[in-house]
Design an enzyme around this catalytic site. Structure first.
Site, PDB file in Angstrom:
ATOM      1  CG  ASP A  37      -2.228   0.791   0.931  1.00 30.49           C
ATOM      2  OD1 ASP A  37      -3.276   0.143   0.846  1.00 30.49           O
ATOM      3  OD2 ASP A  37      -2.184   2.041   0.759  1.00 30.49           O
ATOM      4  CG  ASP A  63       2.281   5.577  -6.527  1.00 27.32           C
ATOM      5  OD1 ASP A  63       1.459   4.777  -7.038  1.00 27.32           O
ATOM      6  OD2 ASP A  63       2.352   6.772  -6.856  1.00 27.32           O
ATOM      7  CB  ILE A  64       0.644  -0.116  -6.971  1.00 26.69           C
ATOM      8  CG1 ILE A  64       0.831  -1.476  -7.658  1.00 26.69           C
ATOM      9  CG2 ILE A  64      -0.699   0.508  -7.356  1.00 26.69           C
ATOM     10  CD1 ILE A  64       2.085  -2.205  -7.278  1.00 26.69           C
ATOM     11  CG  ASN A  90      -7.615  -4.359  -3.788  1.00 21.18           C
ATOM     12  OD1 ASN A  90      -8.833  -4.372  -3.927  1.00 21.18           O
ATOM     13  ND2 ASN A  90      -7.017  -3.571  -2.887  1.00 21.18           N
ATOM     14  CE1 TYR A 162     -12.333   2.977 -10.134  1.00 26.20           C
ATOM     15  CE2 TYR A 162     -14.398   2.329 -11.167  1.00 26.20           C
ATOM     16  CZ  TYR A 162     -13.443   2.153 -10.173  1.00 26.20           C
ATOM     17  OH  TYR A 162     -13.606   1.165  -9.240  1.00 26.20           O
ATOM     18  CE  LYS A 166     -11.113  -0.624 -10.986  1.00 30.39           C
ATOM     19  NZ  LYS A 166     -10.009  -1.343 -10.297  1.00 30.39           N
TER      20      LYS A 166
END
Ligand SMILES: NC(=O)c1ccc[n+]([C@@H]2O[C@H](COP(=O)([O-])OP(=O)(O)OC[C@H]3O[C@@H](n4cnc5c(N)ncnc54)[C@H](O)[C@@H]3O)[C@@H](O)[C@H]2O)c1
Length: 281
Positions: A37, A63-64, A90, A162, A166
């Site tokens: 995270d 930070d992914i 996720n 988004y 997605k």
């Protein structure tokens, strides 16, 4: 014997919401867990919850949306626990705005965290699984879970960053399922609906009335996601599943709606003639 005994899992965005519930479920299933995270304290807290319950867990803070974070968390799993079996991508954020108000930063942030964030960890996990498959001379096995959204599957005005991200994540599941099959790695996606830090401020009790909160809990989403990640759901791969509380749905890739063929080359007149069969009502 539990579903993930002796296995090692990585969960991104595991500091809260659905990700924390997934990390805890994987640990209950027997896996050692690396919790990523960008909120360091939150990641450490999830890892501590697992250890306090008798499990094995470490945090990998970062930070992914950054390449190095994806690389570091996979390396951490291998260094700390010696193997890698499950990756749950996720982590996510939400910056809803109509396109006329959306800034470059809104776009880059959401695309970076969901789309690139799902790529970076999977890329380094895939490199590891490829090397292990070569070393063993047989598919090593593993599971990737991607996190999409019904907004990405159906569209939603006001969320174009988004929706684009997605939708891309769902497409990653169907394509990566084929790419990673030679390593015995299954890739499936889940579209959650859960009462969490992301959704509560936006929808509050309109979508999550008190009596629905258990059914729409992060823990219920985690049950479905971790089932998809467990050997018991094999050989499912390339599946996209939406979670709506007590109702689950599976999705196909874009179905073909109509078809038309040109007698020679396309012209405006030929397209006018073909429109009925290309766009059937
Ligand atoms: N909750 C829902 O109803 C719902 C619906 C559709 C999709 N989703 C998706 O499910 C996932 C989890 O959502 P949630 O509801 O648990 O949200 P949440 O906001 O409660 O949790 C998201 C977690 O991701 C972390 N995170 C955010 N940006 C990060 C980054 N750059 N690097 C690392 N970690 C980062 C946050 O710190 C947080 O711990 C997201 O991908 C979200 O888009 C959720």
């Amino acid at each position: 014997m539990s579903d993930q005994d002796g296995k090692v899992a990585v969960v991104t965005g595991g500091g809260g919401g659905v990700g924390r519930a997934e990390a805890l479920q994987l640990a209950r299933d027997g896996a050692a867990v690396v919790v990523n995270d960008f909120r360091g304290e939150a990641a450490e807290e999830t890892a501590a919850m697992i250890r306090d319950a008798g499990g094995r867990a470490v945090a990998s803070v970062g930070d992914i949306s950054l390449w190095d974070t994806g690389k570091a968390m996979i390396e951490r799993a291998l260094a700390e626990f010696g193997r890698l079996d499950v990756l749950i991508n996720n982590a996510g954020n939400s910056r809803p705005r109509y396109i006329v108000n959306m800034t470059e930063e809104d776009w880059d942030s959401v695309i970076g965290i969901h789309l690139k964030g799902s790529f970076v960890g999977t890329k380094f996990a895939a490199l590891h699984w490829q090397a292990e498959t070569k070393r063993l001379g047989a598919p090593v096995g593993g599971a990737v879970i991607l996190t999409t959204s019904t907004n990405g599957l159906h569209g939603q005005p006001g969320y174009i960053n988004y929706v684009a991200a997605k939708s891309g994540v769902a497409a990653m599941a169907t394509t990566l399922a084929k790419e990673l099959a030679p390593f015995g790695v299954r890739v499936n996606a889940i579209a959650p609906l859960a009462f969490s830090g992301m959704t509560t401020p936006i929808w509050g009790s309109a979508i999550f009335p008190e009596e629905k909160r258990e059914e729409l809990s992060p823990e219920q989403v985690a049950t479905v996601a971790c089932w998809l990640a467990a050997p018991r759901s094999a050989p499912l791969t390339g599946e996209v599943v939406s979670f709506g509380g007590q109702r689950l749905r599976s999705y196909d890739e874009w179905p073909i709606k109509g078809e038309a063929a040109a007698d020679g080359l396309w012209s405006y007149a030929a397209l006018d003639a073909a429109r009925g069969s290309l766009f059937p009502q």
